[in-house]
Design an enzyme around this catalytic site. Structure first.
Site, PDB file in Angstrom:
ATOM      1  N   SER A 137       0.917  18.628 -48.010  1.00 26.47           N
ATOM      2  CA  SER A 137       1.107  17.429 -49.152  1.00 26.47           C
ATOM      3  C   SER A 137       2.759  17.104 -49.266  1.00 26.47           C
ATOM      4  O   SER A 137       3.398  18.288 -49.579  1.00 26.47           O
ATOM      5  CB  SER A 137       0.446  17.892 -50.393  1.00 26.47           C
ATOM      6  OG  SER A 137       0.771  16.949 -51.425  1.00 26.47           O
ATOM      7  N   LYS A 163      -0.166  14.293 -45.818  1.00 23.04           N
ATOM      8  CA  LYS A 163      -0.426  13.500 -47.169  1.00 23.04           C
ATOM      9  C   LYS A 163       0.815  13.124 -47.893  1.00 23.04           C
ATOM     10  O   LYS A 163       1.771  13.992 -48.117  1.00 23.04           O
ATOM     11  CB  LYS A 163      -1.310  14.221 -47.899  1.00 23.04           C
ATOM     12  CG  LYS A 163      -1.511  13.832 -49.225  1.00 23.04           C
ATOM     13  CD  LYS A 163      -2.406  14.670 -50.058  1.00 23.04           C
ATOM     14  CE  LYS A 163      -2.337  15.169 -51.294  1.00 23.04           C
ATOM     15  NZ  LYS A 163      -3.353  15.972 -52.042  1.00 23.04           N
ATOM     16  N   LYS A 165       2.484  11.639 -51.041  1.00 27.43           N
ATOM     17  CA  LYS A 165       2.480  11.137 -52.481  1.00 27.43           C
ATOM     18  C   LYS A 165       3.112   9.621 -52.616  1.00 27.43           C
ATOM     19  O   LYS A 165       4.087   9.213 -52.112  1.00 27.43           O
ATOM     20  CB  LYS A 165       3.195  12.150 -53.302  1.00 27.43           C
ATOM     21  CG  LYS A 165       2.805  13.467 -53.552  1.00 27.43           C
ATOM     22  CD  LYS A 165       1.032  13.335 -54.042  1.00 27.43           C
ATOM     23  CE  LYS A 165       0.573  14.798 -54.498  1.00 27.43           C
ATOM     24  NZ  LYS A 165      -0.644  14.639 -55.177  1.00 27.43           N
ATOM     25  N   ASP A 190      -1.743   9.980 -51.455  1.00 26.60           N
ATOM     26  CA  ASP A 190      -2.372  10.449 -52.593  1.00 26.60           C
ATOM     27  C   ASP A 190      -1.547   9.711 -53.739  1.00 26.60           C
ATOM     28  O   ASP A 190      -0.377   9.945 -54.060  1.00 26.60           O
ATOM     29  CB  ASP A 190      -2.426  11.781 -52.992  1.00 26.60           C
ATOM     30  CG  ASP A 190      -3.025  12.260 -53.958  1.00 26.60           C
ATOM     31  OD1 ASP A 190      -3.466  11.490 -54.652  1.00 26.60           O
ATOM     32  OD2 ASP A 190      -2.824  13.660 -53.938  1.00 26.60           O
ATOM     33  N   ASP A 240     -10.301  12.792 -56.161  1.00 21.13           N
ATOM     34  CA  ASP A 240      -9.599  14.114 -56.409  1.00 21.13           C
ATOM     35  C   ASP A 240      -9.955  14.262 -58.030  1.00 21.13           C
ATOM     36  O   ASP A 240     -10.882  14.555 -58.631  1.00 21.13           O
ATOM     37  CB  ASP A 240      -8.214  14.123 -56.250  1.00 21.13           C
ATOM     38  CG  ASP A 240      -7.492  15.457 -56.964  1.00 21.13           C
ATOM     39  OD1 ASP A 240      -8.322  16.255 -57.527  1.00 21.13           O
ATOM     40  OD2 ASP A 240      -6.248  15.620 -56.458  1.00 21.13           O
ATOM     41  N   LYS A 264     -11.307  20.808 -55.398  1.00 18.38           N
ATOM     42  CA  LYS A 264     -10.294  21.761 -55.846  1.00 18.38           C
ATOM     43  C   LYS A 264     -11.403  22.811 -56.833  1.00 18.38           C
ATOM     44  O   LYS A 264     -11.840  22.310 -57.713  1.00 18.38           O
ATOM     45  CB  LYS A 264      -9.292  21.369 -56.736  1.00 18.38           C
ATOM     46  CG  LYS A 264      -8.327  20.423 -56.085  1.00 18.38           C
ATOM     47  CD  LYS A 264      -7.115  19.853 -56.931  1.00 18.38           C
ATOM     48  CE  LYS A 264      -6.025  19.001 -55.993  1.00 18.38           C
ATOM     49  NZ  LYS A 264      -5.345  18.129 -56.859  1.00 18.38           N
ATOM     50  N   GLY A 292      -5.110  21.255 -53.059  1.00 13.97           N
ATOM     51  CA  GLY A 292      -4.269  22.244 -53.548  1.00 13.97           C
ATOM     52  C   GLY A 292      -3.397  22.088 -54.906  1.00 13.97           C
ATOM     53  O   GLY A 292      -3.578  20.927 -55.130  1.00 13.97           O
TER      54      GLY A 292
END
Ligand code: OSB
Ligand code: MG
Length: 369
Positions: A137, A163, A165, A190, A240, A264, A292
Site C-alpha cells: 500500500s 495499491k 492511496k 484506495d 473496507d 481487517k 493492513g
C-alpha cells in the site's frame, strides 16, 4: 481455557516513512499490545489496530484501553472458555461495537489457544495455504515521480499488487502516469471514503485504467451509494471501512455494493468473525484479501495466519516489517521473498515476541489478574 493474567502495554514505534491517506498523515504508530497468560506460564499475543485519532474509524488507543480495562478483561478473567469462538459469539456479544478492542483481546486468546493445542494459529483457524501473496500500500506522496520510484523499487522486490492511496486531485493524473509507465502491473486505488456520488464522472474516468479494484470510494458507513456506483462501473468496488460484521457483509453482497471485500481482523471484531465473513464470501464466490493497519510484527503475524484461509485469493497489504520499522518487535521479523510470505508452521502466531524490544517501546503498561 482459564486466563490468569492480562497485560496491556501502550507502545509507540516510529514509522520509517510517514504514511499519508485521504484522512491524514501518520508519522509514528501508537498501539496497544495485549498479552494473556495461562497457569502454565504460556503467553498469547495480539495488538489492537485502533489508531491514536478517530480518523479511519471511531475507535482510538484510549477508547480501546477503556473498553478493554473496564469491560472485556474483567469478562475474560471471570469466565472459563472452551474455545476462543465463545468470546465474540457469547461473552462479548452484549458489548456494542468496539470491534478493534474485542479483536485485540480475542486475538491474544487465539494465539494462546493455538499454543496450548500445539497448532500453528493458521492451522487452528482452518488455514491451508503455506505461502501467501503480498502486495503493498503506497501512501499519498509529494509528487507522482516519487510514487513512480517507489513502485519501481517494490516491483523489483517482487510485490504482487500495488495499491495507491487516492483523493480528489490525487487520482486521475496519478493513475494515468502510472499506467503509461506500467501498463500491466496489478494496480488498484484506495480512497478511504474521499468521494461521494457527485464525483461519479471522476470515478468513471478511473474505470478506463484496468484497475483490479477501487477500495472504499464512498462514505465509511455506506453500502447504498456504493451499490449505485458498482452498477455504473466495470471496475470491482472493494469495501473496507463499511464492513464491520458478517451482517454487513451479507447485506453488502445482497445489495451489490461491492465485488471484493478487504478483511481487517480488527475492523470486524476478531479472527472468529473474520473467518465467518470468509466462509460467507467463499460461498458467494466473492474474493477476499487481508488489509493492513500499519501493524507491528504481532499484528502482521495474525494477518498472515488468517490469510492462509482458502478464499484469500488476492494479494493483501501485509508487507515486510522492513518497509515500516527500523526494528520490529518479533523474531524473526516478517520478510517477503518473490512477493510471498511463508506461513509459519510452529505453534501459535509462529514468531517470538522480543520482550526487550517491547520494553524499549512501551510508554506504559498495566497488569490485570
Ligand atoms: O485503508 O487500508 C487502509 C493504513 C491505515 C489505515 C487504513 C488503511 C491503511 C493502509 C496501509 O492502506 C496498509 C498497510 O500497509 O498496513
Ligand atoms: Mg482501505
Amino acid at each position: 481455557m482459564k486466563i490468569k493474567q492480562v497485560i496491556l502495554r501502550h507502545l509507540k514505534l516510529d514509522l520509517l516513512h510517514p504514511f499519508t491517506t485521504s484522512f491524514g498523515t501518520e508519522y509514528d504508530k501508537d498501539f496497544i499490545l495485549v498479552e494473556v497468560k495461562n497457569d502454565d506460564g504460556l503467553s498469547g499475543w495480539a495488538e489492537s489496530v485502533a489508531m491514536l485519532d478517530p480518523h479511519y474509524n471511531e475507535e482510538t488507543v484510549k477508547t480501546n484501553w477503556h473498553i478493554l480495562e473496564d469491560y472485556l478483561i474483567p469478562i475474560l478473567l471471570n469466565n472459563e472458555i472452551d474455545h476462543p469462538d465463545q468470546l465474540s459469539e457469547t461473552l462479548f456479544a452484549h458489548i456494542r461495537g468496539n470491534y478493534m478492542a474485542k479483536a485485540a483481546l480475542e486475538g491474544a486468546v487465539w494465539d494462546l489457544y493455538a499454543k496450548e493445542q500445539n497448532f500453528s494459529l493458521a492451522h487452528a483457524l482452518g488455514g491451508t495455504r503455506e505461502k501467501i501473496d503480498v502486495g503493498v500500500s503506497i501512501g499519498i506522496k509529494d509528487s507522482i515521480e516519487e510514487t513512480l520510484e517507489i513502485i519501481g523499487a517494490r516491483l523489483k522486490e517482487g510485490y504482487k499488487r500495488f495499491k495507491l492511496k487516492i483523493k480528489p486531485g490525487w487520482d486521475v493524473e496519478l493513475i494515468d502516469r502510472v499506467r503509461q509507465i506500467y501498463p500491466d502491473i496489478p494496480l488498484m486505488a484506495d480512497a478511504n471514503s474521499a468521494y461521494t456520488l457527485e464525483d461519479i464522472n471522476r470515478l468513471a474516468v478511473l474505470d478506463n485504467y484496468n484497475l483490479m479494484m477501487i477500495e472504499q470510494p464512498l462514505a465509511h458507513n455506506d453500502i447504498i451509494d456504493h451499490a449505485d456506483l458498482q452498477a455504473k462501473l466495470k471496475t470491482p468496488v472493494c469495501l473496507d471501512e463499511s464492513i464491520h460484521s458478517l451482517e454487513d457483509a451479507r447485506k453488502a453482497l445482497k445489495l451489490g455494493s461491492c465485488k471484493i471485500i478487504n478483511i481487517k481482523v480488527g475492523r470486524v471484531g476478531g479472527l472468529t468473525q473474520a473467518r465467518k465473513i470468509h466462509d460467507l464470501c467463499e460461498k458467494h464466490s466473492v474474493p477476499l484479501w487481508c488489509g493492513g493497519m500499519l501493524e507491528s510484527g504481532v499484528g502482521r503475524a495474525h494477518n498472515i495466519a488468517i490469510t492462509s484461509l482458502s478464499n484469500f485469493t488476492l494479494p493483501g497489504d501485509t508487507a515486510a516489517s522492513s518497509l515500516y520499522w527500523a526494528e520490529d518487535i518479533i523474531d524473526p521479523e516478517v520478510t517477503v521473498e518473490n512477493g510471498t510470505i511463508n506461513v509459519p508452521q510452529t505453534t501459535g502466531i509462529g514468531f517470538e515476541v522480543n520482550r526487550e524490544k517491547v520494553d524499549n517501546y512501551t510508554l506504559y503498561s498495566k497488569v490485570f489478574r
